[in-house]
Design a protein around this motif. Structure first.
Motif, short mmCIF file in Angstrom:
data_model
loop_
_atom_site.label_atom_id
_atom_site.label_comp_id
_atom_site.label_asym_id
_atom_site.label_seq_id
_atom_site.Cartn_x
_atom_site.Cartn_y
_atom_site.Cartn_z
N HIS A 92 -40.49 -3.32 53.33
CA HIS A 92 -39.72 -4.58 53.02
C HIS A 92 -38.84 -4.50 51.75
CE1 HIS A 92 -42.75 -7.90 51.93
NE2 HIS A 92 -43.53 -6.90 52.32
N GLY A 93 -39.13 -4.04 51.44
CA GLY A 93 -38.99 -4.20 49.75
C GLY A 93 -38.95 -2.24 49.48
N LEU A 94 -39.05 -1.50 47.87
CA LEU A 94 -39.56 -0.68 47.68
C LEU A 94 -40.86 -0.03 47.56
CD1 LEU A 94 -38.01 1.84 45.55
CD2 LEU A 94 -39.26 0.33 43.86
N PHE A 95 -41.69 -1.03 47.07
CA PHE A 95 -43.33 -0.48 47.13
C PHE A 95 -43.97 -0.17 48.02
CE2 PHE A 95 -42.16 -2.54 43.20
CZ PHE A 95 -42.58 -1.54 42.37
N GLY A 96 -43.45 -0.92 49.36
CA GLY A 96 -43.70 -0.68 51.13
C GLY A 96 -42.71 1.07 51.35
N GLN A 97 -42.08 1.29 50.55
CA GLN A 97 -40.98 2.89 50.81
C GLN A 97 -41.85 3.53 49.56
OE1 GLN A 97 -37.02 2.19 50.56
NE2 GLN A 97 -36.89 3.36 49.17
N ARG A 98 -42.25 3.10 49.05
CA ARG A 98 -43.21 3.65 48.03
C ARG A 98 -44.73 4.33 48.75
NH1 ARG A 98 -44.37 2.52 41.81
NH2 ARG A 98 -42.00 3.35 42.17
N MET A 99 -45.16 3.92 49.31
CA MET A 99 -46.39 3.78 50.01
C MET A 99 -45.89 4.62 51.51
SD MET A 99 -49.04 3.98 50.02
CE MET A 99 -51.33 3.28 51.30
N ALA A 100 -45.00 4.62 51.85
CA ALA A 100 -44.50 4.93 53.23
C ALA A 100 -43.97 6.60 52.85
CB ALA A 100 -43.13 5.46 54.02
N GLU A 101 -43.44 6.81 51.30
CA GLU A 101 -43.70 8.28 50.61
C GLU A 101 -45.39 8.53 50.90
OE1 GLU A 101 -41.87 10.70 47.39
OE2 GLU A 101 -40.90 8.85 47.72
N ALA A 102 -46.28 7.93 50.38
CA ALA A 102 -47.40 8.70 49.22
C ALA A 102 -48.20 8.81 51.36
CB ALA A 102 -48.48 7.41 48.61
N LEU A 103 -47.79 8.52 51.87
CA LEU A 103 -48.42 8.72 53.88
C LEU A 103 -48.74 9.21 53.61
CD1 LEU A 103 -48.63 5.01 55.20
CD2 LEU A 103 -50.39 6.64 54.25
#
Length: 386
Positions: A90-101
């Motif tokens: 629901h924002g940039l930092f969830g999106q960043r985690m999705a990329e890391a995963l």
């Protein structure tokens, strides 16, 4: 050639203001990272983190990296290629985690919500139950939007699948109510530069026994391999004896974190949460008088980060620039789809007090061509109501 560093009031999304006591701690004599005196201090830091996280986890330590390093350590040790991982965004930092995963080779199941809103926890629960889930991840305090994510039911769903519940609490840690053990969180990371008011560079991290069972020494990262790192950090060494050398810890930064945790302990966690809630509400009311409404709806607000919408006829970047250059106050702009449409104001640690907020409100009123007195009255009333 000497470099002049300006004195700024840091009221952005981080780093936050560093109190003099913590700056003084940074200036203590540097000793060796294997010195027994430093080892004793490391143990005190671990105890302080357990208290602040509200956990009995044996493993609690600061990763020698920023909060993003804490995220990478979590992924490198607790997620394997092919794992089905539910990721709330629901924002940039969830999106960043999705990329890391994704980079780790996980099968990422996204559960998205509008930026500026929390995710319905039931949507996360449904996604966890929809397959053979290895882990679920959410951002508790979304720094890009000022939204706090409810955690209801997520841990129970994870346990039905023997899945881990993973949490980013970078901006919420010690500034917004969070009890890791009561919420069933298996592993969490934060950052030193938010509500703790310590300098950037450390990522408080903890994990419980369920998560520790996933740590097998097979991490593709050497630096972030928990089976190695914990030989240095955990209980005087992996076998309870001499600490095993892994890397040279940032000694003076750990001094600063130790002092920051002492300040949290002296205030008391509940009192600290209450102060951040009061500060958030008071500043929300004051900025609303200036025509700056909060993005997050009532009940979804993140106390340490107030995201407001500037008026459409205002050059938001120019005002932020003038605020910094003419008034010495930093606030942050929007990110991603909210770039150019949002101001993010830190309400963190010592920044969650009347005096810095009065400075900000007065300066913004001047730059926006508004009368400051009504906004300052609203700010004072908010603090008086506490």
């Amino acid at each position: 050639m000497p470099v002049t560093v300006p004195d700024r009031l840091l009221l952005g999304s981080g780093p936050s203001p560093v109190p003099q006591q913590i700056l003084d701690a940074l200036a203590r004599p540097t000793i060796g990272h294997l010195d027994p005196a430093f080892g004793a201090l490391m143990d005190e830091v671990a105890d302080g983190l357990r208290t602040a996280f509200r956990t009995a986890n044996r493993v609690a330590f600061p990763v020698s990296a920023t909060g993003s390093g804490g995220m990478d350590l979590m992924v490198a040790n607790l997620v394997q290629p092919g794992d089905r991982v539910v990721c709330g965004i629901h924002g940039l930092f969830g999106q960043r985690m999705a990329e890391a995963l994704g980079r780790q080779g996980a099968h990422v199941v996204r559960v998205d919500a509008e930026w500026g809103r929390a995710i319905d926890p039931q949507e996360l629960v449904t996604a966890i139950h929809a397959g053979d889930t290895a882990a679920a991840f959410v951002v508790h305090g979304e720094t890009s939007t000022g939204v706090a994510q409810p955690l209801d039911g997520i841990a129970d769903a994870c346990r039905e699948h023997d899945a881990l519940f993973l949490l980013d609490c970078v901006t919420s840690f010690t500034g917004h109510p969070l009890d890791l053990d009561a919420s069933g969180v298996d592993a969490a990371f934060s950052g030193s530069q938010k509500c703790l008011n310590a300098p950037p560079g450390l990522a408080p991290f903890t994990l419980g026994d369920r998560a520790m069972q996933r740590v097998d020494g097979g991490s593709r990262s050497w630096y972030f391999d928990l089976s190695l790192v914990l030989g240095y950090w955990r209980d005087g060494g992996a076998a309870g004896g001499a600490r095993a050398y892994h890397h040279t810890a940032p000694i003076n930064s750990v001094y600063a974190l130790h002092e920051a945790l002492e300040l949290v302990h002296d205030e008391g966690l509940q009192a600290r949460w209450d102060r951040h809630a009061t500060a958030h509400a008071a500043l929300r009311d004051a900025l609303a008088v200036l025509g700056l409404p909060r993005l997050a709806p009532e009940g979804e607000q993140l106390h340490p980060l107030l995201a407001v919408t500037p008026p459409p006829d205002v050059d938001e970047a120019a005002v932020r620039g003038a605020l910094l250059q003419d008034h010495g106050i930093e606030i942050s702009g929007g990110l991603g789809p909210l770039a150019g449409r949002l101001w993010r104001v830190g309400v963190m640690g010592v920044g969650a007090n009347p005096e810095p907020q009065e400075r900000l409100v007065t300066a913004l009123a001047t730059l926006l061509g508004r009368e400051a007195a009504p906004a300052l009255d609203a700010l004072a009333a908010g603090w008086a109501a506490a």
